[in-house]
Design a protein around this motif. Sequence first.
Motif, short mmCIF file in Angstrom:
data_model
loop_
_atom_site.label_atom_id
_atom_site.label_comp_id
_atom_site.label_asym_id
_atom_site.label_seq_id
_atom_site.Cartn_x
_atom_site.Cartn_y
_atom_site.Cartn_z
N THR A 88 0.78 -1.11 0.15
CA THR A 88 0.10 -0.11 0.15
C THR A 88 0.91 1.08 -0.22
O THR A 88 0.41 2.34 0.20
N GLY A 89 2.14 1.22 -0.37
CA GLY A 89 3.11 2.15 -0.17
C GLY A 89 2.67 3.36 -1.20
O GLY A 89 2.96 4.30 -0.67
N LEU A 90 2.00 3.08 -2.18
CA LEU A 90 1.69 4.14 -3.22
C LEU A 90 0.05 4.45 -2.82
O LEU A 90 -0.48 5.28 -3.84
N LEU A 91 -0.73 3.69 -2.25
CA LEU A 91 -2.01 4.16 -2.00
C LEU A 91 -2.58 5.44 -1.76
O LEU A 91 -3.14 5.64 -0.58
N PHE A 92 -2.12 6.20 -2.47
CA PHE A 92 -2.68 7.35 -1.85
C PHE A 92 -3.21 8.04 -3.05
O PHE A 92 -4.16 8.89 -2.79
N ALA A 93 -2.90 8.18 -3.71
CA ALA A 93 -3.43 8.72 -4.57
C ALA A 93 -3.92 8.33 -5.97
O ALA A 93 -3.71 7.85 -6.36
N ILE B 102 -9.75 8.44 -1.65
CA ILE B 102 -8.85 9.66 -1.41
C ILE B 102 -9.82 10.80 -0.68
O ILE B 102 -10.68 11.16 -1.41
N SER B 103 -9.23 11.51 0.27
CA SER B 103 -9.67 12.65 0.85
C SER B 103 -8.87 13.60 0.85
O SER B 103 -7.75 13.44 1.26
N LEU B 104 -9.24 14.86 0.49
CA LEU B 104 -8.43 16.12 0.28
C LEU B 104 -8.88 17.22 1.35
O LEU B 104 -10.02 17.36 1.49
N ASP B 105 -8.07 17.82 2.00
CA ASP B 105 -8.15 19.04 2.80
C ASP B 105 -7.20 19.91 2.71
O ASP B 105 -6.24 19.91 3.44
N GLY B 106 -7.42 20.69 1.80
CA GLY B 106 -6.23 21.85 1.40
C GLY B 106 -5.05 21.15 0.95
O GLY B 106 -4.91 20.48 0.07
N ALA B 107 -3.71 21.30 1.70
CA ALA B 107 -2.53 20.55 1.24
C ALA B 107 -2.35 19.25 1.95
O ALA B 107 -1.19 18.80 1.94
N ALA B 108 -3.40 18.62 2.31
CA ALA B 108 -3.25 17.51 3.40
C ALA B 108 -4.34 16.48 2.23
O ALA B 108 -5.37 16.62 1.70
N MET B 109 -3.67 15.13 2.20
CA MET B 109 -4.38 14.21 1.73
C MET B 109 -4.40 12.83 2.63
O MET B 109 -3.40 12.54 3.19
N ARG B 110 -5.45 12.26 2.43
CA ARG B 110 -5.57 11.00 3.00
C ARG B 110 -6.02 9.61 2.04
O ARG B 110 -6.98 10.12 1.52
N THR B 111 -5.37 8.79 2.08
CA THR B 111 -5.58 7.80 1.32
C THR B 111 -6.00 6.31 2.00
O THR B 111 -5.02 5.98 2.82
N ARG B 112 -6.86 5.64 1.62
CA ARG B 112 -7.23 4.24 2.06
C ARG B 112 -7.35 3.20 0.93
O ARG B 112 -8.05 3.40 -0.14
N GLY B 113 -6.61 2.14 0.98
CA GLY B 113 -6.46 1.27 -0.01
C GLY B 113 -6.79 -0.05 0.40
O GLY B 113 -6.41 -0.51 1.80
N CYS B 114 -7.73 -0.94 0.03
CA CYS B 114 -8.31 -2.11 0.32
C CYS B 114 -8.02 -3.23 -0.42
O CYS B 114 -8.26 -3.11 -1.77
#
Length: 124
Positions: free
Chosen positions: A5-10, A96-108
Amino acid sequence: MTSRTGLLFALPLAALPCLAEASELTGVWARGDGKAQVRVDRCGDDLCATNIWVKPGTRHEKVGDKLVMDVEPVSQSRYEGKARDVRRGLTYSMEISLDGAAMRTRGCVLGKLICKSADWTSMN
């Protein structure tokens, strides 16, 4: 974050009329654990997140690892879809959730039985 999941962000999209809206995902992102940086760019009709830096000694991750994403917006700051880890041949459900310059990713994987999340900060 594990190698799977190392790249699961984006990131990325496939031939959607809303592709232009995903431009807020493009750019360079630093993972919250300080072990990786990725560049998110368009690659054909999709978005690709590619490791451009990996902290020395980080197991299971390499510079050049790529995640090809087919995500679409489900709200103003949230994307959902699928992501394919090219090197490992794995496919994840992606949020993927964005909040300004912050991002949270979740991969399943496995029908969302096994999930990993990561926090990211824009370096743009």
